[in-house]
Scaffold this active site. Structure first.
Site, mmCIF file in Angstrom:
data_model
loop_
_atom_site.group_PDB
_atom_site.id
_atom_site.type_symbol
_atom_site.label_atom_id
_atom_site.label_comp_id
_atom_site.label_asym_id
_atom_site.label_seq_id
_atom_site.Cartn_x
_atom_site.Cartn_y
_atom_site.Cartn_z
ATOM 1 C CE1 TYR A 143 38.519 45.139 31.628
ATOM 2 C CE2 TYR A 143 36.354 44.181 31.269
ATOM 3 C CZ TYR A 143 37.718 44.035 31.379
ATOM 4 O OH TYR A 143 38.277 42.800 31.232
ATOM 5 C CE LYS A 191 54.517 48.622 32.587
ATOM 6 N NZ LYS A 191 55.547 47.563 32.604
ATOM 7 C CG ASP A 223 56.107 44.326 33.784
ATOM 8 O OD1 ASP A 223 55.852 44.745 34.934
ATOM 9 O OD2 ASP A 223 56.976 44.839 33.062
ATOM 10 C CG ASP A 247 39.882 40.213 32.221
ATOM 11 O OD1 ASP A 247 39.162 39.269 32.596
ATOM 12 O OD2 ASP A 247 40.166 40.427 31.021
ATOM 13 C CG ASP A 251 41.258 34.270 32.309
ATOM 14 O OD1 ASP A 251 40.317 34.381 33.123
ATOM 15 O OD2 ASP A 251 41.083 34.030 31.097
HETATM 16 C C1 IPM Z 1 35.655 38.111 33.399
HETATM 17 C C2 IPM Z 1 35.400 38.104 31.903
HETATM 18 C C3 IPM Z 1 34.739 39.427 31.531
HETATM 19 C C4 IPM Z 1 35.697 40.536 31.880
HETATM 20 C C5 IPM Z 1 34.296 39.517 30.059
HETATM 21 C C6 IPM Z 1 33.377 38.380 29.668
HETATM 22 C C7 IPM Z 1 33.657 40.849 29.745
HETATM 23 O O1 IPM Z 1 36.566 37.887 31.207
HETATM 24 O O2 IPM Z 1 34.678 38.188 34.174
HETATM 25 O O3 IPM Z 1 36.809 38.024 33.789
HETATM 26 O O4 IPM Z 1 36.570 40.864 31.077
HETATM 27 O O5 IPM Z 1 35.569 41.094 32.960
HETATM 28 MG MG MG Z 2 38.255 37.507 32.434
#
Ligand code: IPM
Ligand code: MG
Length: 359
Positions: A143, A191, A223, A247, A251
């Protein structure tokens, strides 16, 4: 009365609506537990680009730095998503905010709600009782690594993954500390079979492990971890990992509980801590008073726990949220069959009243 200064950054999409409900919850908890909250609002994201042309303006940063905690909604606006040439993007505001506030750790607890298990994409018997904490590094890796960009002729693009031992050590220490306070198991996700940065992670985590004898440390390739999270979510206690892996895995982890929309997060580091829901700005629902405010309200609970070390106030907010779910007083995304869904503000009012009533 203890004065607490809270920077309120609603952001984009449903941000303003859900943050307003969290503020009600904070007010109710503050009245009950002896705080005097003082709120300062500031713009961030697309809202800030529209207002002043900068997704994380200096004035907003100053407001955050002067606060004891930041309550944040969401960032993102479809006007920018399919426009790769946009000069500034709302997400840059989020990254700038993380970097400038020194928020190197993102804590995302994954817990289940018994009455919502049937909504999980996984079989209820697999996910029931899953309870783990993802500790995601937030200010390094792909990032932020430089160089990043395109070759002169535009046909080649590159990102750089950089981690220093010091960055890895401070985040892994947090992972060990939380594991020691929880069930004593830390999974370091990397990884290391491919990436040099991952090998430094593994080496660093291995050298720290000796300092935390009560913690059982395991190493897992990302993975494999992605697979294990859906096959055996109860396997995990604390996961620590780098920015991009975190990240993606968070999710994934957030949906297995059947309750995306319910999960909060805390970002902590060297400056003011920040509390925000895991979900995004949900632009399709903006202004409709239908979005689920629970993740943001639970983020306010984390704020009391992490920023003000007040477990009691945090627990009171959590109990009020549990009551709203148990009593089917919820927004449409999680409404039980045959039960009329409530609006964002109705759910916010219900939870605030329960906090005040001493639920
Ligand atoms: C999160 C989001 C952010 C990230 C985006 C919106 C930049 O997906 O907070 O997980 O990738 O960190
Ligand atoms: Mg995210």
């Amino acid at each position: 009365m203890k004065k607490i200064k809270i920077a309120v950054l609603p952001g984009d999409g449903i941000g303003p609506e859900i943050v307003a409900q969290a503020v009600k919850a904070v007010d109710a908890a503050a009245a009950r537990f002896g705080y005097e909250p003082q709120y300062t609002h500031a713009v961030v994201g697309a809202a800030a680009i529209d207002a002043v042309g900068d997704p994380y303006p200096e004035a907003t940063h100053k407001t955050c730095m002067e606060a004891d905690a930041v309550l944040f909604g969401a960032i993102g606006d479809p006007r920018f998503d399919n426009n790769p040439n946009a000069r500034v993007r709302p997400e840059q505001g989020l990254l700038a905010m993380r970097k400038k506030l020194g928020l190197f750790a993102n804590l995302r607890p994954v817990t289940t709600f018994a009455t919502l298990l049937h909504r999980s994409p996984l079989r209820a018997d697999l996910v029931e009782g899953a309870d783990f904490l993802c500790v995601r590094e937030l200010t390094g890796g792909l990032y932020f690594g430089r160089p990043q960009g395109r070759s002169e002729d535009g046909t080649t693009a590159y990102d750089t993954c950089v981690y220093t031992r010091a960055e890895i050590e401070r985040i892994c220490r947090l992972g060990f500390e939380y594991a020691a306070k929880r069930r004593g198991k830390l999974t370091v996700v990397d990884k290391a079979n491919v990436l040099a940065t991952s090998r430094l992670w593994r080496e660093t985590a291995q050298s720290l492990a000796a300092e935390y004898p009560s913690v059982e440390t395991e190493f897992m390739f990302v993975d494999n971890a992605a697979m294990k999270i859906i096959q055996q979510p109860r396997h995990f206690d604390v996961i620590v990992t780098e920015n991009m892996f975190g990240d993606i895995l968070t999710d994934e982890a957030s949906v297995i509980t059947g309750s995306l929309g319910l999960l909060p997060s805390a970002s902590i580091g060297t400056g003011t801590s920040l509390f925000e829901p895991i979900h995004g700005s949900y632009p399709q629902a903006a202004g409709k008073n239908i979005a689920n405010p629970v993740a943001t309200i639970l983020s306010a609970a984390m704020m009391f726990e992490y920023a003000f070390s007040d477990m009691e106030a945090g627990a009171a907010i959590r109990r009020a949220v549990d009551a709203s779910i148990r009593e089917n007083f919820t927004t449409e995304d999680i409404a039980a069959e045959g039960v009329t869904p409530r609006s964002t503000t109705e759910v916010g009012d219900f939870i605030a009243q329960r906090i005040a009533a001493g639920e």
